[in-house]
Structures are given as structure tokens and as C-alpha cells.
Design a protein around this motif. Structure first.
Motif, PDB file in Angstrom:
ATOM      1  N   GLU A  52     -16.319   7.265   0.467  1.00 13.93           N
ATOM      2  CA  GLU A  52     -17.457   6.390   0.735  1.00 13.93           C
ATOM      3  C   GLU A  52     -18.478   7.131   1.600  1.00 13.93           C
ATOM      4  OE1 GLU A  52     -16.528   2.586   2.250  1.00 13.93           O
ATOM      5  OE2 GLU A  52     -15.055   2.121   0.702  1.00 13.93           O
ATOM      6  N   GLU A  83      -6.388   5.132   7.174  1.00  8.60           N
ATOM      7  CA  GLU A  83      -6.479   3.824   6.534  1.00  8.60           C
ATOM      8  C   GLU A  83      -5.433   2.891   7.143  1.00  8.60           C
ATOM      9  OE1 GLU A  83      -8.656   2.635   4.289  1.00  8.60           O
ATOM     10  OE2 GLU A  83      -9.748   4.543   4.462  1.00  8.60           O
ATOM     11  N   PRO A 121     -11.150   7.799  -7.367  1.00  4.96           N
ATOM     12  CA  PRO A 121     -11.810   7.392  -6.114  1.00  4.96           C
ATOM     13  C   PRO A 121     -12.680   8.513  -5.557  1.00  4.96           C
ATOM     14  CG  PRO A 121      -9.446   6.928  -6.063  1.00  4.96           C
ATOM     15  CD  PRO A 121      -9.689   7.788  -7.257  1.00  4.96           C
ATOM     16  N   ARG A 144     -12.016  -6.498  -7.404  1.00  2.86           N
ATOM     17  CA  ARG A 144     -11.254  -5.251  -7.347  1.00  2.86           C
ATOM     18  C   ARG A 144     -10.134  -5.187  -8.383  1.00  2.86           C
ATOM     19  NH1 ARG A 144     -12.086  -3.078  -2.128  1.00  2.86           N
ATOM     20  NH2 ARG A 144     -14.193  -3.643  -1.487  1.00  2.86           N
ATOM     21  N   ASP A 203      -6.009  -2.056  -9.687  1.00  2.25           N
ATOM     22  CA  ASP A 203      -7.457  -1.880  -9.545  1.00  2.25           C
ATOM     23  C   ASP A 203      -7.950  -0.808 -10.521  1.00  2.25           C
ATOM     24  OD1 ASP A 203      -6.868   0.605  -8.403  1.00  2.25           O
ATOM     25  OD2 ASP A 203      -7.244  -0.048  -6.353  1.00  2.25           O
ATOM     26  N   ASN A 215       0.866  -1.169   0.000  1.00  2.00           N
ATOM     27  CA  ASN A 215       0.000   0.000   0.000  1.00  2.00           C
ATOM     28  C   ASN A 215       0.909   1.227   0.000  1.00  2.00           C
ATOM     29  OD1 ASN A 215       0.673   0.471   2.841  1.00  2.00           O
ATOM     30  ND2 ASN A 215      -0.813  -1.148   3.326  1.00  2.00           N
ATOM     31  N   ASN A 228      -4.290  -3.978   0.509  1.00  2.00           N
ATOM     32  CA  ASN A 228      -4.842  -2.849  -0.222  1.00  2.00           C
ATOM     33  C   ASN A 228      -6.257  -3.237  -0.643  1.00  2.00           C
ATOM     34  OD1 ASN A 228      -4.547  -4.430  -2.713  1.00  2.00           O
ATOM     35  ND2 ASN A 228      -2.352  -3.980  -2.534  1.00  2.00           N
ATOM     36  N   ARG A 229      -6.840  -2.534  -1.587  1.00  2.00           N
ATOM     37  CA  ARG A 229      -8.229  -2.825  -1.961  1.00  2.00           C
ATOM     38  C   ARG A 229      -8.415  -4.234  -2.514  1.00  2.00           C
ATOM     39  NH1 ARG A 229      -7.290   2.053  -4.746  1.00  2.00           N
ATOM     40  NH2 ARG A 229      -8.081   3.921  -3.658  1.00  2.00           N
TER      41      ARG A 229
END
Length: 350
Positions: free
Chosen positions: A176, A315, A173, A108, A132, A72, A252-253
Motif C-alpha cells: 500500500e 501486521e 498483493p 473483500r 479474497d 490469518n 484478516n482482510r
């Protein structure tokens, strides 16, 4: 800095002026994504691949020893071994090998590339790189001297994308948005206290509409407490000194990669904390750790203790546990090590 879309030829020109800069740093400085940087060389040592996780993992079982890399923004996690004990799932696939241990989220994965580049000695370095939909790397596989190159090339052929024009549809991105009101402290504590397995933790947060970092701040110091910034170096030094088998999670994602076992060689260098063991390499930017937390989660086998590192964006950077097996309480020496780490506001020099 806003992301800009540069044509492949302009990216290659800029790259030629900075050939030794790390790819991730180059992409950030020029406001592009790492996927766009790699894609700019399609037809010049780079071949576009389909991000087909099932075909990839099935093929990697045949190529022998490789290096798996997951990272990451703040840490690089590298494991040398073979892809074995592979399990496929619609939402998640797993590799449960002795050295390579992965949790992969195929939905992803958006872009893939086979990359061949000459080293300073002229030898070709081969890798498979996957990203991703935002252009961020999710997982990379690097060939090693013991890799079966015939099986490697066969896998690349089966994954080859018919589109090789070097253009990508990169998404931006967006934050959220919570789907509803978050739970209060009493609800969180009631659910936390009733945990019987660490794998119930993420579903619990989702049900309560809480973020991980938010929950640690809310639950109370009997379950989560902040650590001093110097605790990270002390944690690794203590694990080495006591030869503790640990589990180091970096994700990571699209992928989580896990090291299980002792750590032997820790080498700080500037802001980097490096692990340089035979089959495990890690490079952690300690200057990007905004917070460190000690966390207790109840299980049917007694509570499990971990250390979690967070960046300025709140994060998760890295998680570390004492190595344990289902049905067995965690190691008391690991628990003592974590509980002896200095809490926030009390440095190791105090």
C-alpha cells in the motif's frame, strides 16, 4: 518465493504425494494459493460458490450448529454455535450471536467453494470456504453432527456458481502506497487523547495516514508500550487463573471473528498455544509473534486496555480485551493483569 500458476491436474498430482500436509502449508511450499488448491478439485468433491455474503448469512441462520473458522498466517480462531442476529451492510455485515460473533467485509470476498471430503473413518466432512482476490482464506464454515443437512444443501444450491472449470483470476498483493504525508507525534497524541470510543481508532489512523503499528511506536508509553515475548503465555495463564471474561479478536482482510467470555483450557504444545474449550478453539503460533504491545485507548467510560500481537510483517495477529459493555468502565482485574505483564526487555524469569 514467487507465486506460480499450476494447472489443476498438476496440483492434484502433487497433493496426492502429500495428502496429510495442512492445506495452507502445502500451498505455501508449492508457491500457489490455498484458493487454487481447493479449486483444483472442482467436480471432485468441490463445488464453486458465489461469494454472496448476504445469501450466505441468511441461509446459515437455518442450518443450526456449525463451526465458524477465521484465521490469518499465525492464528486459527474457531467458534461453535449458530449464525444468529445477522445484520447486513454495504461496507460491513455483522453476526452478533452468543457464540458466533463476526465483522465481515463483503467487498473483500472473491471466491467460494462447498467442499466434501471423507475423513479417515469414511464420514464426509462438509465445509463452505471463502477467499479474497489474492487467494487467501477469509472465512470457513464447517458442518457438525447437529447441522441441518437439508438446509445446508439448499444453501449450497442457492450459492452455486455457474462457472465450475476450476480456474481462478488470482491477483498479487502490492504494498500500500501512502496517500500523503503522515501526521507527526503531536497530531497523533492530540487525536488519541480525544478518543471517546474504541471504534474511532481506525478512522483516526486513516485520517492521520498512519499504520497501526506505526502509531503504537509513535504515541508514547502512557498509551502504548511493548511487552516481553513471554507476556503472551502469562496473559492467557492469568486470564484462566482469575476466570476473567475476555474478548479475543482474530482477523484478516475479509473477516474479524470474536470470542467473548472466559477461557478455561489452555494447552501449549511446541510453538503452539492452544485453547480447547467447549465452544472456542484457538491455535496461536507463538514463534511467529514478533512484537506484543499493551495499548490504552480513552473512551467516555474511562480508558480501555488491550494487548496486541504483531508478526514480522508488522501486521496485527490478535487483539485481546477484557469483556466489557458500553457505558461501563473496564474490569479492574483485567487492567491489573495487563499492567502487570513484563515490559519488553524484562522476562518473566527476571
Amino acid at each position: 518465493m514467487d507465486r506460480r500458476q499450476l494447472p489443476p491436474e498438476q496440483i492434484r498430482t502433487l497433493r496426492a504425494a502429500h495428502p496429510k500436509m495442512r492445506e495452507r502449508d502445502f500451498a505455501r511450499i508449492h508457491a500457489i494459493t490455498e484458493a487454487e488448491l481447493v479449486s483444483a478439485y472442482c467436480g471432485q468433491g468441490v463445488l464453486g460458490l458465489r461469494p454472496d455474503v448476504e445469501t450466505l448469512l441468511a441461509g446459515l441462520k437455518q442450518v443450526g450448529e456449525v463451526m465458524a473458522l477465521t484465521r490469518n498466517e499465525s492464528v486459527v480462531h474457531e467458534k461453535i454455535g449458530i449464525y444468529e442476529d445477522v445484520h447486513f451492510g454495504q461496507k460491513a455485515s455483522m453476526v452478533l450471536g452468543e457464540n458466533i460473533d463476526l465483522r465481515i467485509f463483503p467487498e473483500r470476498w472473491a471466491f467460494g467453494f462447498a467442499v466434501e471430503r471423507p475423513s479417515e473413518t469414511g464420514e464426509l466432512r462438509r465445509s463452505l470456504q471463502f477467499f479474497d482476490r489474492f487467494g487467501d482464506a477469509v472465512h470457513k464454515v464447517h458442518a457438525r453432527p447437529g447441522t441441518d443437512l437439508a438446509a445446508w444443501h439448499d444453501l449450497v444450491g442457492r450459492l452455486q456458481n455457474l462457472e465450475q472449470d476450476g480456474t481462478l483470476d488470482i491477483e498479487t498483493p502490492s504494498p500500500e502506497v501512502p496517500s500523503g504525508p503522515a501526521a507527526d507525534r503531536e497530531e497523533l497524541r492530540a487525536r488519541w487523547e480525544s478518543l471517546t470510543d474504541t471504534h474511532q481508532f481506525f478512522p483516526m489512523l486513516k485520517a492521520l495516514n498512519l499504520g497501526r503499528h506505526e502509531a503504537l511506536n509513535m504515541v508514547g508509553a502512557d498509551y502504548a508500550w511493548p511487552l516481553d515475548a513471554g507476556a503472551v503465555a502469562g496473559l492467557f495463564a492469568g486470564a484462566v487463573a482469575e476466570a476473567l471474561p475476555v474478548m479475543v479478536f482474530v482477523g484478516n482482510r475479509g473477516c474479524i471473528q470474536i470470542h467473548s467470555g472466559p477461557i478455561v483450557n489452555v494447552a501449549p504444545m511446541g510453538p503452539w498455544l492452544n485453547v480447547m474449550d467447549e465452544t472456542f478453539h484457538m491455535h496461536l503460533r507463538t514463534d511467529q509473534i514478533a512484537e506484543a504491545w499493551a495499548v490504552r485507548k480513552p473512551t467516555k467510560d474511562g480508558h480501555v486496555t488491550s494487548v496486541e500481537l504483531y508478526g514480522a510483517d508488522r501486521e496485527l495477529i490478535l487483539q485481546m480485551f477484557g469483556k466489557r459493555h458500553e457505558g461501563v468502565d473496564e474490569r479492574p482485574d483485567w487492567r491489573r493483569l495487563v499492567e502487570a505483564l513484563p515490559p519488553a526487555g524484562r522476562s518473566t524469569a527476571a
